[in-house]
Every structure is written in C-alpha cells, then in structure tokens.
Enzyme design. Structure first.
Site, PDB file in Angstrom:
ATOM      1  N   LYS A 170      11.965-117.065  15.565  1.00  0.00           N
ATOM      2  CA  LYS A 170      13.328-117.422  15.993  1.00  0.00           C
ATOM      3  C   LYS A 170      13.204-117.822  17.462  1.00  0.00           C
ATOM      4  CE  LYS A 170      16.804-116.542  17.994  1.00  0.00           C
ATOM      5  NZ  LYS A 170      17.341-117.417  19.061  1.00  0.00           N
ATOM      6  N   GLU A 245       8.590-107.953  25.828  1.00  0.00           N
ATOM      7  CA  GLU A 245       8.149-108.621  27.065  1.00  0.00           C
ATOM      8  C   GLU A 245       9.424-109.044  27.769  1.00  0.00           C
ATOM      9  OE1 GLU A 245       4.950-108.981  27.870  1.00  0.00           O
ATOM     10  OE2 GLU A 245       4.063-108.370  25.977  1.00  0.00           O
ATOM     11  N   CYS A 279       9.174-115.202  34.388  1.00  0.00           N
ATOM     12  CA  CYS A 279       9.421-113.758  34.361  1.00  0.00           C
ATOM     13  C   CYS A 279       8.592-113.029  35.405  1.00  0.00           C
ATOM     14  CB  CYS A 279       9.143-113.211  32.977  1.00  0.00           C
ATOM     15  SG  CYS A 279       7.562-113.743  32.339  1.00  0.00           S
ATOM     16  N   GLU A 379      17.060-109.427  38.578  1.00  0.00           N
ATOM     17  CA  GLU A 379      16.328-110.661  38.287  1.00  0.00           C
ATOM     18  C   GLU A 379      17.293-111.842  38.394  1.00  0.00           C
ATOM     19  OE1 GLU A 379      15.124-111.553  34.185  1.00  0.00           O
ATOM     20  OE2 GLU A 379      13.122-111.945  34.982  1.00  0.00           O
TER      21      GLU A 379
HETATM   22  P1  NAD Z   1      17.539-113.824  26.284  1.00  0.00           P
HETATM   23  O1  NAD Z   1      17.276-112.368  26.213  1.00  0.00           O
HETATM   24  O2  NAD Z   1      18.919-114.276  26.479  1.00  0.00           O
HETATM   25  O3  NAD Z   1      17.030-114.531  24.955  1.00  0.00           O
HETATM   26  C1  NAD Z   1      15.706-114.436  24.495  1.00  0.00           C
HETATM   27  C2  NAD Z   1      15.685-114.638  23.003  1.00  0.00           C
HETATM   28  O4  NAD Z   1      16.338-113.537  22.383  1.00  0.00           O
HETATM   29  C3  NAD Z   1      16.424-115.881  22.505  1.00  0.00           C
HETATM   30  O5  NAD Z   1      15.760-116.419  21.398  1.00  0.00           O
HETATM   31  C4  NAD Z   1      17.784-115.322  22.102  1.00  0.00           C
HETATM   32  O6  NAD Z   1      18.432-116.101  21.131  1.00  0.00           O
HETATM   33  C5  NAD Z   1      17.376-113.973  21.540  1.00  0.00           C
HETATM   34  N1  NAD Z   1      18.422-112.952  21.570  1.00  0.00           N
HETATM   35  C6  NAD Z   1      19.464-112.828  22.437  1.00  0.00           C
HETATM   36  N2  NAD Z   1      20.205-111.761  22.119  1.00  0.00           N
HETATM   37  C7  NAD Z   1      19.621-111.179  21.027  1.00  0.00           C
HETATM   38  C8  NAD Z   1      19.934-110.046  20.232  1.00  0.00           C
HETATM   39  N3  NAD Z   1      21.008-109.297  20.469  1.00  0.00           N
HETATM   40  N4  NAD Z   1      19.109-109.747  19.210  1.00  0.00           N
HETATM   41  C9  NAD Z   1      18.018-110.490  18.947  1.00  0.00           C
HETATM   42  N5  NAD Z   1      17.691-111.590  19.649  1.00  0.00           N
HETATM   43  C10 NAD Z   1      18.479-111.927  20.699  1.00  0.00           C
HETATM   44  O7  NAD Z   1      16.561-114.385  27.415  1.00  0.00           O
HETATM   45  P2  NAD Z   1      16.423-115.891  27.927  1.00  0.00           P
HETATM   46  O8  NAD Z   1      17.579-116.179  28.818  1.00  0.00           O
HETATM   47  O9  NAD Z   1      16.134-116.803  26.786  1.00  0.00           O
HETATM   48  O10 NAD Z   1      15.071-115.791  28.769  1.00  0.00           O
HETATM   49  C11 NAD Z   1      15.010-115.346  30.058  1.00  0.00           C
HETATM   50  C12 NAD Z   1      14.563-113.900  30.125  1.00  0.00           C
HETATM   51  O11 NAD Z   1      13.313-113.739  29.475  1.00  0.00           O
HETATM   52  C13 NAD Z   1      14.339-113.422  31.545  1.00  0.00           C
HETATM   53  O12 NAD Z   1      14.861-112.131  31.701  1.00  0.00           O
HETATM   54  C14 NAD Z   1      12.822-113.395  31.669  1.00  0.00           C
HETATM   55  O13 NAD Z   1      12.329-112.524  32.648  1.00  0.00           O
HETATM   56  C15 NAD Z   1      12.418-112.994  30.301  1.00  0.00           C
HETATM   57  N6  NAD Z   1      11.030-113.384  30.061  1.00  0.00           N
HETATM   58  C16 NAD Z   1      10.077-112.409  29.964  1.00  0.00           C
HETATM   59  C17 NAD Z   1       8.753-112.765  29.768  1.00  0.00           C
HETATM   60  C18 NAD Z   1       7.664-111.737  29.654  1.00  0.00           C
HETATM   61  O14 NAD Z   1       6.614-112.055  29.123  1.00  0.00           O
HETATM   62  N7  NAD Z   1       7.855-110.522  30.118  1.00  0.00           N
HETATM   63  C19 NAD Z   1       8.407-114.108  29.657  1.00  0.00           C
HETATM   64  C20 NAD Z   1       9.404-115.053  29.781  1.00  0.00           C
HETATM   65  C21 NAD Z   1      10.725-114.683  29.957  1.00  0.00           C
END
Ligand code: NAD
Length: 476
Positions: A170, A245, A279, A379
């Site tokens: 997804k 992550e 991130c 962040e």
């Molecule tokens: P997000 O949490 O909004 O979304 C990430 C994914 O999760 C998307 O596919 C989204 O549709 C899904 N999602 C959202 N709510 C959900 C729920 N309730 N249940 C299941 N899935 C859900 O994050 P984003 O805005 O897409 O990405 C940015 C974030 O990701 C930042 O906080 C960044 O630090 C983090 N990030 C972490 C890493 C790492 O490896 N630690 C790498 C890249 C990004």
C-alpha cells in the site's frame, strides 16, 4: 497524465471494488499528473487472499530462484530509470538529476543487493543439538510514505521477497505512480501470481484494513510517528509482527576540534536534501558556544547557494515540497519558530521570489534556537535548520538525546576516536562520523519514537524471517 484504473492483484491488473479515484498532483505545477484507484476493504481482502494462496509455494522456492527474480526486477528498474525519475521528480518535487541518482538509483541497487545476499545468507545453523532454521514470516503488509517513495518500497519488497514472504503493498497516495511502474516490472519479471500485490488508497481505509487483516502475518510500516502508533494499536488485535520506521529530529553534533567549514557544509547538505523531506535529515546543528558566530555565518553563506526552482529546469538544488499540506505545515513551523523567539538567519515563511505556483518554500535557518522550543523538538519535514549552541560535550549529548526521536545524527571531530565515543552516547540508529556516506549494507532504523525496525543489508532481511528450532536426537 498517467491514469491507472486497475490494481495489481494475483498476478493480474484487476478492476478495483470501488469506483472512486485519487488525483496525483505535480508538486511544481500544482496540476493533476496522474490518477489512481481509491481502494477499499474488498480490494485488500482480495490481495491478501492472493498473497496467502501464493505463500506456500513461494516460501518453498530456493534462494537462487528468488535471487533470479530479484535480479530481473533490478534490470527492469534500470531499463526504466529515466521514465521513473521523471515520475518521481513530478510527484515529490526532487530535482530530476538527483531523483535519478537517489530515487531510482537506490531502489535499483537494493534489489541487486538482496539478489546477491541470497547467494551467501545462512538460512540454517547448527546450535548444540538443534538445527535452527530461518523461515519467512508469511504474508507481509507493506505501507510506505512519499518522500523517497520507491526507495522505501524497495527496502521492504526486496528483502520480503528474498526471505520467501509474499507481499501486499500500500504505497503513499501522494506519490503512487512509481509503484505502478514497479508492479509492471515485477509482472514482466514473471513473478508467480499473488507473490506481489499492489493496492492503492488512503491510509485510514486500505492501510488500516491491511494492518488489521487476520491473514497478514507482519506489517512493515514507514511513515509518521502518529500513524505508526495507530498501526501498532491495530496490529495488536491479531498479535502480528510490526516493524516501524518513523520520524526523526536528528542532531549533527559539531565538536570544538572539528573542521567547522566542512562540518557546517555537511550538516546543511544533510538537512536540505530533498527539501528537508528526509526522515534522517540533520535538522539540529549543535555547535560549541565559542564557535556559534562563525558557524552561523557559514550556514548563512552556504544557504544562499541552495537555489530553489523547477525540478525539471536542471539548475535548482531544491525543488518544491511534495504537497500543499506539506508546504502549509512547514510555513506554520517557520512562523512558530519566529514567534518563539529564534533568530531568523535565512529564509522565512514567504514563497521564494518568482515561485508563487508550486509548493516551494525558502531554505530557512534559525539561530540561537532553544533546544526545548517547538522547532527544535518536532519533525518539520522541510528545509529548516535550527542552530543550537552548547556549553560542553555532556550538554551536547543531552541536547542531541533530548527529543522523543532517535533515528539518526552526526558527529564531527578531527579525532575520529573522540567522535565515535560521542556517537555511542547518542540514542539513535545511525550516526554519521565526519559526514560518512549512506551505506545500503548497514542497518537503518530508529530508537525511541523513531521506530523499532531495521531495514537494508542483511539486517533488513532478518526482519522478514522467523526462527524455527528442529530439535535433533543426539547420535550415538
Ligand atoms: P504518513 O504517516 O502520513 O503516511 C505514511 C503511509 O501510511 C502512507 O501510505 C499513508 O497512506 C499510510 N497511513 C496513514 N495513516 C494510516 C493509518 N491510520 N493506518 C495505516 N496506514 C496509514 O507519513 P508521510 O507523510 O507519507 O511520510 C512522512 C513521514 O514518514 C515523516 O514522519 C518521516 O519522518 C517518515 N519517514 C520515516 C522513514 C524511516 O525510515 N524512518 C523514512 C521516510 C519517511
């Protein structure tokens, strides 16, 4: 304009159960560049059923067979590098040349890395009288964000397939077009039906359906800490394995004997890459009080070199942010920093000149930041650097560790041993010593609220394996 009206389920492009779609927006033009299906629970059910049915035979393939598929996927990605780079430069806003190198180069390398690793990975080990076997966890739900969209997909899909797991992906609804390209490549590689499935849609609908599904054995999630907590809660209902992550607020600790110019430059590069939407971005620069003025001056000068503009123009170092929501969020943080009394050294909340259209923000540097203020704790996920002065090494370590996060960081010193000592005191999963480069073979992941999983290298393969002990009867 790329329109996808089908999901990839059980080896076929399949009509979604619902009728709605999601527009994909070009970050630089704000125009619709693509359309994808808005999946529903029934799509997840179909994809999970396909993955479950495929598991038994896929998990019984030899490592060499799986390696051959991974190599084919690697070749497929390589052959479509230019096209996928353009897609991601549009979806995310990263300048095209960098997008090619990082956004497509890295996932291509990851598939190659796991193909190679399968040649030497020990799936069996004799421990006393037991034979300890590594077996695939089962059906994996992979949920990914938009900032390095294909890299994050590859960091899950490649090791999961290598382990012998089957996958339902997804991807982020903000940058999903690259995932369709990957599904086409996987299809062309001839992966057996059901081993890899793609369902697009919103997190709270299809993401949650995947996390809750009783036939999913493991969820590998990359995204915000907020969503990661929700994933953990929902997954607990079926006691599935969860690898998270999550976000970060990483500190670059510049020690008093460091080459200051190199350290400030390295920190700023590690903060502004991908317009700060990384991130592991080094968003807090910790400098000794005695070096503060010099460091601030260097940071200001270097920031001027970060030209902002069209990701397809070939000149700009920074493109736009990925979405209107992201731009809004970053501007709010910049305003908050000013309200809370940090010194605005460069940038600010207004759009860069001549860039009223597109989700652009100015690279921004705050000086004299209080380590407990909002911009130093939360962040931001934009090109915003906070410079924080410290009194001594102990205080630097305390500040570095003084947020809920623990994803990454850096230490700079002329004395590598001293830098290593300080790095060991930092509660984070990855610390760069004097700008040491990113390494796909090293584990990546967080301490504290930055998560609990490890990706990449053999450590990333471990995540998708269970141990099983065969208790052998001693001979004689
Ligand atoms: P997000 O949490 O909004 O979304 C990430 C994914 O999760 C998307 O596919 C989204 O549709 C899904 N999602 C959202 N709510 C959900 C729920 N309730 N249940 C299941 N899935 C859900 O994050 P984003 O805005 O897409 O990405 C940015 C974030 O990701 C930042 O906080 C960044 O630090 C983090 N990030 C972490 C890493 C790492 O490896 N630690 C790498 C890249 C990004």
């Amino acid at each position: 304009m790329q329109v996808h009206d089908k999901l990839y389920i059980n080896g076929q492009w399949t009509a979604p159960a619902g009728s709605k779609s999601i527009d994909v927006i070009n970050a630089a033009t704000e125009e619709v560049m693509g359309r994808i299906p808005e999946g529903v629970q029934a799509d997840i059910d179909a994809a999970v059923a396909a993955a479950r049915a495929a598991f038994e035979s896929w998990s019984a393939t030899s490592p060499a067979e799986r390696a051959a598929y991974l190599s084919k996927i690697q070749e497929g990605l390589k052959a479509r590098t230019d096209e996928i780079s353009r897609l991601i430069a549009g979806e995310v806003g990263m300048p095209l040349k960098l997008a090619g190198m990082i956004q497509v180069g890295s996932p291509t390398a990851i598939f190659g890395l796991y193909a190679k690793l399968l040649g030497s990975f020990g799936f069996e080990e004799k421990v006393g009288t037991s034979l300890v076997i590594r077996e695939p966890v089962g059906v994996v739900g992979a949920i990914t964000p938009w900032n390095y969209p294909l890299h994050q997909i590859a960091a899950k899909v490649a090791p999961a397939l290598a382990a012998g797991c089957t996958v339902v992906l997804k991807p982020s609804e903000v940058a999903p077009l690259n995932a369709f390209a990957l599904a086409e490549i996987i299809h062309a590689a001839g992966l057996p039906a059901g081993v890899f499935n793609l369902v697009t849609g919103y997190g709270p609908v299809v993401g949650e359906a995947l996390v809750k599904h009783p036939e999913v054995d493991m969820v590998s999630f990359t995204g915000s800490t907020r969503a990661g907590k929700r994933v953990s809660e929902l997954a607990s209902g079926t006691v599935k394995k969860v690898a998270l992550e999550l976000g970060g607020k990483s500190a670059s600790v510049i020690l008093d004997d460091a080459d200051l110019a190199a350290a400030v430059k390295g920190t700023i590069n590690a903060c502004f890459l991908n317009s700060g939407q990384t991130c592991s971005a080094h968003t807090r620069m910790l400098v000794p009080e005695s070096k503060y003025e010099e460091a601030a001056k260097l940071a200001l000068e270097l920031t001027k070199g970060f030209s902002v503009g069209d990701p397809f123009g070939g000149q700009a170092k920074l493109g736009p942010l990925a979405s209107a929501a992201q731009r809004e969020r970053v501007r709010n943080y910049i305003n908050k920093g000013m309200e809370e009394g940090a010194e605005l050294l460069a940038g600010g909340p207004d759009a860069p000149e001549g860039l009223a259209k597109g989700y652009y923000v100015k690279p921004t540097v705050f000086g004299k930041v209080n380590p407990n203020s909002t911009i130093a704790q939360e962040e931001i996920f934009g090109p915003v650097l906070s410079i924080i002065a410290y009194k001594d090494e102990d205080e630097a370590v305390r500040i570095a560790n003084g947020t809920p996060y623990g994803l990454a960081g850096g230490v700079w010193s002329k004395d590598e041993e001293r830098a290593k000592k300080v790095a060991k005191r930092i509660r984070a999963g990855q610390v760069d010593i004097n700008g040491g480069p990113f390494n796909l073979q090293a584990p990546f992941g967080g301490f504290k609220q930055s998560g609990n999983g490890r990706e990449l290298g053999r450590f990333g393969l471990d995540e998708f394996l269970e141990y099983k002990s065969l208790q052998l009867k001693p001979q004689g």
